[in-house]
Design an enzyme around this catalytic site. Structure first.
Site, PDB file in Angstrom:
ATOM      1  N   TYR A  40       4.856   5.406   7.552  1.00  0.00           N
ATOM      2  CA  TYR A  40       3.680   5.795   6.778  1.00  0.00           C
ATOM      3  C   TYR A  40       3.136   7.151   7.244  1.00  0.00           C
ATOM      4  O   TYR A  40       2.871   8.042   6.432  1.00  0.00           O
ATOM      5  CB  TYR A  40       2.603   4.723   6.921  1.00  0.00           C
ATOM      6  CG  TYR A  40       1.304   5.039   6.222  1.00  0.00           C
ATOM      7  CD1 TYR A  40       1.164   4.864   4.845  1.00  0.00           C
ATOM      8  CD2 TYR A  40       0.197   5.499   6.934  1.00  0.00           C
ATOM      9  CE1 TYR A  40      -0.025   5.140   4.204  1.00  0.00           C
ATOM     10  CE2 TYR A  40      -1.002   5.778   6.298  1.00  0.00           C
ATOM     11  CZ  TYR A  40      -1.111   5.602   4.932  1.00  0.00           C
ATOM     12  OH  TYR A  40      -2.299   5.882   4.298  1.00  0.00           O
ATOM     13  N   ALA A  41       2.980   7.320   8.547  1.00  0.00           N
ATOM     14  CA  ALA A  41       2.421   8.555   9.086  1.00  0.00           C
ATOM     15  C   ALA A  41       3.278   9.762   8.728  1.00  0.00           C
ATOM     16  O   ALA A  41       2.756  10.835   8.409  1.00  0.00           O
ATOM     17  CB  ALA A  41       2.262   8.440  10.602  1.00  0.00           C
ATOM     18  N   LYS A  55       2.605  10.781   5.116  1.00  0.00           N
ATOM     19  CA  LYS A  55       1.284  11.382   4.914  1.00  0.00           C
ATOM     20  C   LYS A  55       1.201  12.764   5.563  1.00  0.00           C
ATOM     21  O   LYS A  55       0.510  13.662   5.063  1.00  0.00           O
ATOM     22  CB  LYS A  55       0.197  10.450   5.461  1.00  0.00           C
ATOM     23  CG  LYS A  55       0.064   9.158   4.657  1.00  0.00           C
ATOM     24  CD  LYS A  55      -0.219   9.442   3.191  1.00  0.00           C
ATOM     25  CE  LYS A  55      -0.407   8.177   2.370  1.00  0.00           C
ATOM     26  NZ  LYS A  55      -0.714   8.467   0.955  1.00  0.00           N
ATOM     27  N   ASN A  95      -2.351   9.543  -5.795  1.00  0.00           N
ATOM     28  CA  ASN A  95      -3.081   8.573  -4.979  1.00  0.00           C
ATOM     29  C   ASN A  95      -2.240   7.378  -4.550  1.00  0.00           C
ATOM     30  O   ASN A  95      -2.579   6.697  -3.582  1.00  0.00           O
ATOM     31  CB  ASN A  95      -4.300   8.080  -5.773  1.00  0.00           C
ATOM     32  CG  ASN A  95      -4.957   6.878  -5.140  1.00  0.00           C
ATOM     33  OD1 ASN A  95      -5.626   6.980  -4.116  1.00  0.00           O
ATOM     34  ND2 ASN A  95      -4.752   5.703  -5.740  1.00  0.00           N
ATOM     35  N   SER A 120      -3.894  11.105   4.657  1.00  0.00           N
ATOM     36  CA  SER A 120      -4.544  10.126   5.528  1.00  0.00           C
ATOM     37  C   SER A 120      -4.767  10.766   6.890  1.00  0.00           C
ATOM     38  O   SER A 120      -4.082  11.733   7.255  1.00  0.00           O
ATOM     39  CB  SER A 120      -3.654   8.882   5.682  1.00  0.00           C
ATOM     40  OG  SER A 120      -4.104   8.055   6.734  1.00  0.00           O
TER      41      SER A 120
END
Length: 259
Positions: A163-164, A167, A87, A150
């Site tokens: 970030y993308a 994920k 997580n 995400s």
């Protein structure tokens, strides 16, 4: 989940803390990691029954070695590992165009969100293969792994490419691990939240321009609660989900429809 042991990373607050609570309420012994929020971690441990059944482990997660260390600490404390929930992660809040993003930011996001996951999964799988079946309610499954991705990993996120990318990689990792591990009795799945009411998103959601725009893009008309993310995670770590493998469970109020 009586008799089972779960390790939840980034468990001191937000989605992680709610997941710790649900797993503990379901009867599992739970180890969870934290990095800075020591007081919150201790309060959560006390709330969920104390160190005999809920253990907070201070652990930085940036390298595979960090992941190995955390799994080792959890197994040392509770003797086994039946479920791993990955997580933890960082989302640099400032919008940064790709041409201005520093190599330091890029590498830091990948280190926390991806490199550490390699070590966590590697050690968890090794432990699950070595130990016997779950103590109670055995359905033939040796273990469960749930990766938290995400919506950004599926549709991308402008100004947050670091970030993308991480994920999206977790989604690919889910599918690859499922093909590899399902025949060996380990179920690997992914939960992909949209906007959730957490400390990390609070500032953006409170913004007078961004907040209403975000909510307008969610058919349900609001952002998720942490329990609405933790619930599907718990489900995927039980025999009720024994025939689910390699799936991305989208929990975003209908904002991103992928199937």
């Amino acid at each position: 989940m009586d008799g089972k042991v779960a390790l939840i990373t980034g468990g001191s607050r937000g989605i992680g803390a709610e997941t710790v609570r649900l797993f503990a309420a379901a009867g599992a012994r739970v180890a969870f990691s934290y990095r800075k929020a020591k007081e919150q971690a201790q309060a959560l441990t006390d709330e969920c029954g104390g160190p005999a059944s809920c253990l907070a482990i201070e652990q930085d997660l940036r390298t595979p070695a960090d992941g190995h260390a955390l799994v080792g600490a959890a197994v040392k404390a509770f003797g086994r590992l039946d479920a791993l929930v990955v997580n933890h992660g960082i989302w640099p809040a400032e919008d940064v165009p790709i041409e201005l993003m520093t190599e330091e930011q890029w590498r830091n996001t990948i280190a926390v969100n991806l490199d550490s996951v390699f070590g966590l999964v590697q050690s968890a799988v090794g432990q699950m293969q070595l130990q016997g079946p779950p103590a109670i309610g055995d359905d033939g499954t040796k273990g469960y792994i749930v990766l938290i991705s995400s919506t950004a990993g599926q549709r991308g996120e402008a100004m947050h490419v670091d970030y993308a990318v991480t994920k999206g990689a977790l989604i690919s990792l889910t599918k690859s691990l499922s093909s590899e591990l399902a025949p060996r009795g380990i179920r690997v799945n992914c939960v992909a939240p949209g906007w959730v009411a957490t400390d990390m998103s609070a500032e953006t959601l409170a913004d007078p321009e961004a907040g209403p725009r975000i909510r307008a893009g969610i058919p349900v008309g609001r952002v998720a609660t942490t329990k609405e993310i933790a619930g599907p995670v718990l489900f995927l770590c039980t025999p009720l989900a024994g025939f689910i493998s390699g799936e991305v469970v989208n929990v975003n109020g209908g904002a991103v429809l992928v199937g």
